[in-house]
Design a protein around this motif. Structure first.
Motif, PDB file in Angstrom:
ATOM      1  N   SER A 219       0.824  -1.221   0.000  1.00 11.02           N
ATOM      2  CA  SER A 219       0.000   0.000   0.000  1.00 11.02           C
ATOM      3  C   SER A 219       0.851   1.262   0.000  1.00 11.02           C
ATOM      4  O   SER A 219       0.346   2.349  -0.259  1.00 11.02           O
ATOM      5  CB  SER A 219      -0.928   0.017   1.219  1.00 11.02           C
ATOM      6  OG  SER A 219      -0.195   0.233   2.414  1.00 11.02           O
ATOM      7  N   HIS A 220       2.137   1.118   0.298  1.00 11.09           N
ATOM      8  CA  HIS A 220       2.966   2.311   0.476  1.00 11.09           C
ATOM      9  C   HIS A 220       4.431   1.988   0.222  1.00 11.09           C
ATOM     10  O   HIS A 220       4.931   0.985   0.708  1.00 11.09           O
ATOM     11  CB  HIS A 220       2.788   2.837   1.904  1.00 11.09           C
ATOM     12  CG  HIS A 220       3.215   4.245   2.092  1.00 11.09           C
ATOM     13  ND1 HIS A 220       4.474   4.590   2.516  1.00 11.09           N
ATOM     14  CD2 HIS A 220       2.555   5.406   1.902  1.00 11.09           C
ATOM     15  CE1 HIS A 220       4.558   5.917   2.585  1.00 11.09           C
ATOM     16  NE2 HIS A 220       3.413   6.428   2.213  1.00 11.09           N
TER      17      HIS A 220
ATOM     18  N   LEU B 269       0.149  -0.983  -6.252  1.00  7.69           N
ATOM     19  CA  LEU B 269      -0.303  -0.301  -5.044  1.00  7.69           C
ATOM     20  C   LEU B 269      -1.777  -0.608  -4.805  1.00  7.69           C
ATOM     21  O   LEU B 269      -2.606  -0.455  -5.689  1.00  7.69           O
ATOM     22  CB  LEU B 269      -0.102   1.209  -5.177  1.00  7.69           C
ATOM     23  CG  LEU B 269       1.348   1.692  -5.095  1.00  7.69           C
ATOM     24  CD1 LEU B 269       1.454   3.150  -5.556  1.00  7.69           C
ATOM     25  CD2 LEU B 269       1.909   1.551  -3.685  1.00  7.69           C
ATOM     26  N   SER B 270      -2.072  -1.047  -3.606  1.00  8.21           N
ATOM     27  CA  SER B 270      -3.438  -1.387  -3.229  1.00  8.21           C
ATOM     28  C   SER B 270      -3.742  -0.616  -1.946  1.00  8.21           C
ATOM     29  O   SER B 270      -2.910  -0.577  -1.043  1.00  8.21           O
ATOM     30  CB  SER B 270      -3.504  -2.903  -2.991  1.00  8.21           C
ATOM     31  OG  SER B 270      -4.815  -3.370  -2.949  1.00  8.21           O
TER      32      SER B 270
ATOM     33  N   GLN C 250      -4.588   0.259   1.693  1.00 13.47           N
ATOM     34  CA  GLN C 250      -4.249  -0.615   2.820  1.00 13.47           C
ATOM     35  C   GLN C 250      -5.411  -1.497   3.298  1.00 13.47           C
ATOM     36  O   GLN C 250      -5.239  -2.691   3.521  1.00 13.47           O
ATOM     37  CB  GLN C 250      -3.773   0.253   3.978  1.00 13.47           C
ATOM     38  CG  GLN C 250      -2.843  -0.434   4.923  1.00 13.47           C
ATOM     39  CD  GLN C 250      -2.125   0.591   5.784  1.00 13.47           C
ATOM     40  OE1 GLN C 250      -2.485   0.794   6.930  1.00 13.47           O
ATOM     41  NE2 GLN C 250      -1.140   1.256   5.245  1.00 13.47           N
TER      42      GLN C 250
ATOM     43  N   PHE D 290      -9.117  -1.641   9.678  1.00 16.28           N
ATOM     44  CA  PHE D 290      -9.797  -1.034   8.526  1.00 16.28           C
ATOM     45  C   PHE D 290     -11.296  -1.329   8.516  1.00 16.28           C
ATOM     46  O   PHE D 290     -12.045  -0.658   7.800  1.00 16.28           O
ATOM     47  CB  PHE D 290      -9.085  -1.413   7.221  1.00 16.28           C
ATOM     48  CG  PHE D 290      -7.861  -0.547   7.054  1.00 16.28           C
ATOM     49  CD1 PHE D 290      -6.657  -0.904   7.640  1.00 16.28           C
ATOM     50  CD2 PHE D 290      -7.939   0.659   6.388  1.00 16.28           C
ATOM     51  CE1 PHE D 290      -5.548  -0.078   7.549  1.00 16.28           C
ATOM     52  CE2 PHE D 290      -6.838   1.493   6.280  1.00 16.28           C
ATOM     53  CZ  PHE D 290      -5.636   1.118   6.864  1.00 16.28           C
TER      54      PHE D 290
ATOM     55  N   PRO E 109       4.489   7.868  -3.428  1.00 18.53           N
ATOM     56  CA  PRO E 109       4.607   7.194  -2.119  1.00 18.53           C
ATOM     57  C   PRO E 109       3.596   6.067  -1.941  1.00 18.53           C
ATOM     58  O   PRO E 109       3.845   5.115  -1.227  1.00 18.53           O
ATOM     59  CB  PRO E 109       4.353   8.323  -1.120  1.00 18.53           C
ATOM     60  CG  PRO E 109       3.590   9.356  -1.870  1.00 18.53           C
ATOM     61  CD  PRO E 109       3.972   9.239  -3.314  1.00 18.53           C
ATOM     62  N   GLY E 110       2.457   6.188  -2.617  1.00 15.91           N
ATOM     63  CA  GLY E 110       1.392   5.204  -2.384  1.00 15.91           C
ATOM     64  C   GLY E 110       0.330   5.782  -1.479  1.00 15.91           C
ATOM     65  O   GLY E 110       0.564   6.756  -0.775  1.00 15.91           O
ATOM     66  N   MET E 111      -0.850   5.169  -1.499  1.00 17.21           N
ATOM     67  CA  MET E 111      -1.985   5.712  -0.757  1.00 17.21           C
ATOM     68  C   MET E 111      -2.010   5.244   0.691  1.00 17.21           C
ATOM     69  O   MET E 111      -2.687   5.858   1.508  1.00 17.21           O
ATOM     70  CB  MET E 111      -3.308   5.361  -1.452  1.00 17.21           C
ATOM     71  CG  MET E 111      -3.689   3.903  -1.438  1.00 17.21           C
ATOM     72  SD  MET E 111      -2.625   2.876  -2.486  1.00 17.21           S
ATOM     73  CE  MET E 111      -3.366   3.106  -4.091  1.00 17.21           C
ATOM     74  N   GLY E 112      -1.263   4.208   1.028  1.00 17.75           N
ATOM     75  CA  GLY E 112      -1.331   3.700   2.402  1.00 17.75           C
ATOM     76  C   GLY E 112      -2.783   3.496   2.807  1.00 17.75           C
ATOM     77  O   GLY E 112      -3.558   2.900   2.061  1.00 17.75           O
TER      78      GLY E 112
ATOM     79  N   ASP F 259      -8.953   4.544   2.231  1.00 12.98           N
ATOM     80  CA  ASP F 259      -9.959   3.936   3.107  1.00 12.98           C
ATOM     81  C   ASP F 259     -10.451   4.946   4.143  1.00 12.98           C
ATOM     82  O   ASP F 259     -11.646   5.019   4.429  1.00 12.98           O
ATOM     83  CB  ASP F 259      -9.366   2.722   3.832  1.00 12.98           C
ATOM     84  CG  ASP F 259      -8.933   1.643   2.866  1.00 12.98           C
ATOM     85  OD1 ASP F 259      -9.799   0.931   2.353  1.00 12.98           O
ATOM     86  OD2 ASP F 259      -7.719   1.524   2.603  1.00 12.98           O
TER      87      ASP F 259
END
Lengths: 217, 221
Positions: free
Chosen positions: A75-76, A96-97, A99, B93, B128-131, B135
């Motif tokens: 995810s990061h 990228l997925s 989290q 989550f 960087p990505g969505m982390g 969500d």
């Protein structure tokens, strides 16, 4: 039944090209001894599934920096400059997925579910190439399950049957990846006799665990 | 109104903190949003979530008392309050997407008048990505963007986000050092401004069309 083994027993299970799930969140709760083993073996073309690519000197980040990884499903990647560099150079494929979606995809893979139906990512580039579904007037993405050849789990305490317990925020992906791989290896900080972890507090039942190694932390 | 970044962040954090209500579950993003915790009014009790797996997140540990098993979503050592709880990422989550988190506070690269947010990628430059951001923005009951009004001379509050979105139409409120804006069905409404700025200046530094609230107030910080 005693599943405690030495790292040398794990070695032949790890091969080039495998898909490996690894626990940890920015390195917290990652089995570093098993990372060391992969580094020593110099494995290539691995697909790694985990929360993030950590830092260059920690956890999954060390595998990226050492060039063991062909593809990362995470995810990061922002805390590991090597990930971005290799991605731009074309030597590392990054999927990228989000989290929450990523962990549910793993949970689905380990739980016999055909996918995850989530609102996360609707209206963003995450939906590209994915099926959308309208349920009760709301749009959702269908995200597919993930499984791995082998899961490398960190645990704080494990009995000799594999019943595991995780302290603090080391849980993260660990209990979930233990469901979603053909072979499950737990690297644990402490090994105790069966019965010493009360069944009420077991977080991962030992039936899911194939091998246990005592980590050197 | 030109203020240094440090002061701007303090203004923003103080104002965001005023949005928190007793008993709420709150997720503060990495960076500026984390500062909000320093300004929560004494009579307001909120529970902080950290998406890597805890509610009841406490303060930074004293030097030498760090526990390697207790970190926040930025990978830094933290503590947990006595009424807190740990859990795995799937549960974490579920709290987020399930609407159990009352407020999420995040930074932005861009935000627009329709409540769209971009904060996870600059294609070809920074990935960087969505982390957990997608969500959080999708699932939290109230989404507050906390950011400096402009970045290196560029206006960050747009008519339409140009960067890839984190989520579509989910932002409820934007707090900057210059003022407070609400995303409404009518459009983006400026409800408060800082005492040292003017409506004209805010409009000039905002690409989005701003509706000036008829009860426009000075930020009470």
């Amino acid at each position: 039944m005693n599943k405690v083994v030495d790292y040398s027993v794990i070695k032949p299970l790890l091969k080039d090209g495998l898909t490996i799930m690894i626990g940890g969140f920015l390195g917290c709760g990652t089995p570093e001894g098993l990372i060391n083993l992969i580094l020593e073996m110099g494995l290539k073309e691995l697909t790694i599934i985990g929360n993030d690519t950590s830092f260059v000197d920690k956890g999954i980040g060390r595998l990226i920096a050492n060039g063991n990884v062909k593809k990362a499903i995470v995810s990061h990647i922002g805390t590991n400059p090597e990930s971005g560099k290799q991605m731009h150079e074309g030597t590392l494929e990054v999927e990228l997925s989000p989290q929450g979606t990523l962990i549910e995809r793993i949970r689905a893979g380990g739980s016999g579910l055909g996918g995850v139906i989530t609102p996360t990512g609707v209206g963003t580039i995450v939906e590209e190439g994915k099926e959308k579904i309208l349920l009760q007037g709301k749009e959702y993405l269908i995200e597919l399950p993930l499984r791995a050849d082998i899961a490398l789990v960190f645990a704080s305490k494990t009995d000799t049957f594999g019943n595991a317990y995780y302290k603090g925020t080391t849980k993260n992906f660990n209990p979930i990846i233990a469901l979603a791989a053909d072979i499950v290896v737990v690297e644990t900080e402490e090994i105790v006799e069966v019965g010493e972890i009360h069944p009420e507090v077991v977080m991962t039942p030992g039936v899911l665990v194939d091998y246990i190694v005592k980590g050197d932390f | 109104m030109a203020v240094e970044a440090k002061l701007a962040k303090e203004i923003i954090a103080k104002r965001v903190a005023m949005e928190l209500k007793n008993g709420q579950l709150v997720n503060l993003g990495i960076g500026l949003p984390t500062l909000v915790a320093n300004y929560i009014p004494k009579d307001v009790y909120v529970v902080l979530q950290s998406e890597n797996g805890m509610v009841g997140m406490g303060s930074t540990p004293e030097q030498g008392k760090e526990d390697k098993n207790i970190t926040n979503a930025g990978g830094q050592y933290v503590t947990i309050n006595s009424n807190g709880a740990y859990f795995d990422s799937a549960f974490s989550f579920s709290l987020i997407r399930g609407g159990h988190v009352d407020i999420t506070v995040l930074g932005a690269l861009e935000v627009d008048q329709y409540g769209n947010l971009s904060n996870w990628i600059i294609p070809g430059k920074l990935v960087p990505g969505m982390g957990g951001a997608m969500d959080l923005v999708t699932g939290a009951k109230k989404v507050i963007v906390a950011m400096q009004h402009t970045a290196k001379g560029d206006n960050k509050i747009k008519k339409n986000c140009l960067l890839p979105l984190t989520a579509k139409g989910e932002v409820d409120m934007i707090v900057t050092e210059l003022g407070v804006m609400l995303v409404t069905e009518k459009g983006l409404v400026l409800t408060e401004i800082h005492k040292d700025t003017t409506v004209e200046e805010v409009i000039q530094l905002t690409d989005a069309e701003l509706i000036i609230d008829e009860n426009l107030k000075v930020m009470n910080i």
